[in-house]
Design a protein around this motif. Sequence first.
Motif, PDB file in Angstrom:
ATOM      1  N   MET A  23       1.045  -1.129  -0.142  1.00 49.39           N
ATOM      2  CA  MET A  23      -0.120  -0.028   0.135  1.00 49.39           C
ATOM      3  C   MET A  23       0.717   1.361   0.067  1.00 49.39           C
ATOM      4  SD  MET A  23      -3.083   0.980   2.653  1.00 49.39           S
ATOM      5  CE  MET A  23      -3.579  -0.572   2.561  1.00 49.39           C
ATOM      6  N   LYS A  24       0.428   2.241  -0.733  1.00 46.61           N
ATOM      7  CA  LYS A  24       1.079   3.537  -0.814  1.00 46.61           C
ATOM      8  C   LYS A  24       0.913   4.547   0.322  1.00 46.61           C
ATOM      9  CE  LYS A  24       1.583   3.380  -5.909  1.00 46.61           C
ATOM     10  NZ  LYS A  24       1.014   4.214  -7.063  1.00 46.61           N
ATOM     11  N   LEU A  25       1.910   5.220   0.715  1.00 48.12           N
ATOM     12  CA  LEU A  25       1.623   6.058   1.968  1.00 48.12           C
ATOM     13  C   LEU A  25       0.497   6.771   1.767  1.00 48.12           C
ATOM     14  CD1 LEU A  25       2.939   7.105   4.749  1.00 48.12           C
ATOM     15  CD2 LEU A  25       4.009   8.972   3.213  1.00 48.12           C
ATOM     16  N   ASN A  26       0.061   7.415   0.738  1.00 52.29           N
ATOM     17  CA  ASN A  26      -1.015   8.215   0.480  1.00 52.29           C
ATOM     18  C   ASN A  26      -2.376   7.444   0.630  1.00 52.29           C
ATOM     19  OD1 ASN A  26      -0.876   7.334  -1.961  1.00 52.29           O
ATOM     20  ND2 ASN A  26      -0.937   9.350  -2.983  1.00 52.29           N
ATOM     21  N   GLU A  27      -2.312   6.035   0.660  1.00 53.55           N
ATOM     22  CA  GLU A  27      -3.445   5.509   0.728  1.00 53.55           C
ATOM     23  C   GLU A  27      -4.032   4.972   2.059  1.00 53.55           C
ATOM     24  OE1 GLU A  27      -2.521   2.149  -1.849  1.00 53.55           O
ATOM     25  OE2 GLU A  27      -3.041   3.147  -3.728  1.00 53.55           O
ATOM     26  N   TYR A  28      -3.131   5.182   3.072  1.00 56.67           N
ATOM     27  CA  TYR A  28      -3.285   4.863   4.523  1.00 56.67           C
ATOM     28  C   TYR A  28      -4.640   6.062   5.153  1.00 56.67           C
ATOM     29  CZ  TYR A  28       0.620   1.327   5.029  1.00 56.67           C
ATOM     30  OH  TYR A  28       1.335   0.369   4.760  1.00 56.67           O
TER      31      TYR A  28
ATOM     32  N   LYS B   9      -4.813  12.879   8.721  1.00 56.03           N
ATOM     33  CA  LYS B   9      -3.592  13.834   9.125  1.00 56.03           C
ATOM     34  C   LYS B   9      -3.183  14.799   8.017  1.00 56.03           C
ATOM     35  CE  LYS B   9      -0.199  15.238  11.919  1.00 56.03           C
ATOM     36  NZ  LYS B   9      -0.525  16.045  13.254  1.00 56.03           N
ATOM     37  N   ARG B  10      -3.208  14.571   6.790  1.00 60.67           N
ATOM     38  CA  ARG B  10      -3.077  15.608   5.793  1.00 60.67           C
ATOM     39  C   ARG B  10      -4.167  16.402   5.806  1.00 60.67           C
ATOM     40  NH1 ARG B  10      -3.731  13.276  -0.147  1.00 60.67           N
ATOM     41  NH2 ARG B  10      -5.879  13.432   0.682  1.00 60.67           N
ATOM     42  N   THR B  11      -5.473  16.024   5.802  1.00 59.85           N
ATOM     43  CA  THR B  11      -6.720  16.742   5.799  1.00 59.85           C
ATOM     44  C   THR B  11      -6.831  17.744   7.023  1.00 59.85           C
ATOM     45  OG1 THR B  11      -7.812  15.142   4.317  1.00 59.85           O
ATOM     46  CG2 THR B  11      -9.215  16.674   5.478  1.00 59.85           C
ATOM     47  N   ASP B  12      -6.349  16.895   8.269  1.00 56.85           N
ATOM     48  CA  ASP B  12      -6.347  17.916   9.521  1.00 56.85           C
ATOM     49  C   ASP B  12      -5.637  19.296   9.603  1.00 56.85           C
ATOM     50  OD1 ASP B  12      -7.182  18.184  12.558  1.00 56.85           O
ATOM     51  OD2 ASP B  12      -4.982  17.573  12.745  1.00 56.85           O
ATOM     52  N   LEU B  13      -4.374  18.910   8.948  1.00 52.99           N
ATOM     53  CA  LEU B  13      -3.413  20.042   8.956  1.00 52.99           C
ATOM     54  C   LEU B  13      -4.209  21.196   8.045  1.00 52.99           C
ATOM     55  CD1 LEU B  13      -0.130  18.098   8.495  1.00 52.99           C
ATOM     56  CD2 LEU B  13      -0.789  19.313  10.463  1.00 52.99           C
TER      57      LEU B  13
END
Length: 141
Positions: A1-6, A12-16
């Motif tokens: 699985m790629k990092l941006n699929e976790y 976390k990305r969205t929260d930031l």
Amino acid sequence: MKLNEYIGVIVKRTDLKLNNYYQKVVKPYNITIDQWMVLVVLWEEEGLSQNELAERTYKDKTNIARMLFTMEERGLIHRVTDPNDRRSLHVYLTEKGRLLKDELLPPSIEAYQKTIAGLTEEEVIQFRKTLNIIYENVKNL
């Protein structure tokens, strides 16, 4: 699985991004997003203890105490000692804190509308449900 699929990475990305955006929304009112959260809770129900505020805003007790001290200094809230338990403080809005609702709620609602743009009401409901399930799955791990 790629990092941006976790899921955790996506959350976390969205929260930031959401925190940065909402901080811009509240900055003109000279408050932080965490203080905004406290105000929203108090606009719904005043007289909560510091511990109840910590629980409802998902903050630890030390951070909430510091935050309330700052908000009290700025005249947004005042704390009253519980007559039955001198260790417990209950938090109330001042007139300034109550009046801020009329100024701050419209841009807050507008910001919320922008964040859910392109989603149907059903999708928003399902998204909340999904995030709450994930939260319950990991809260005690």
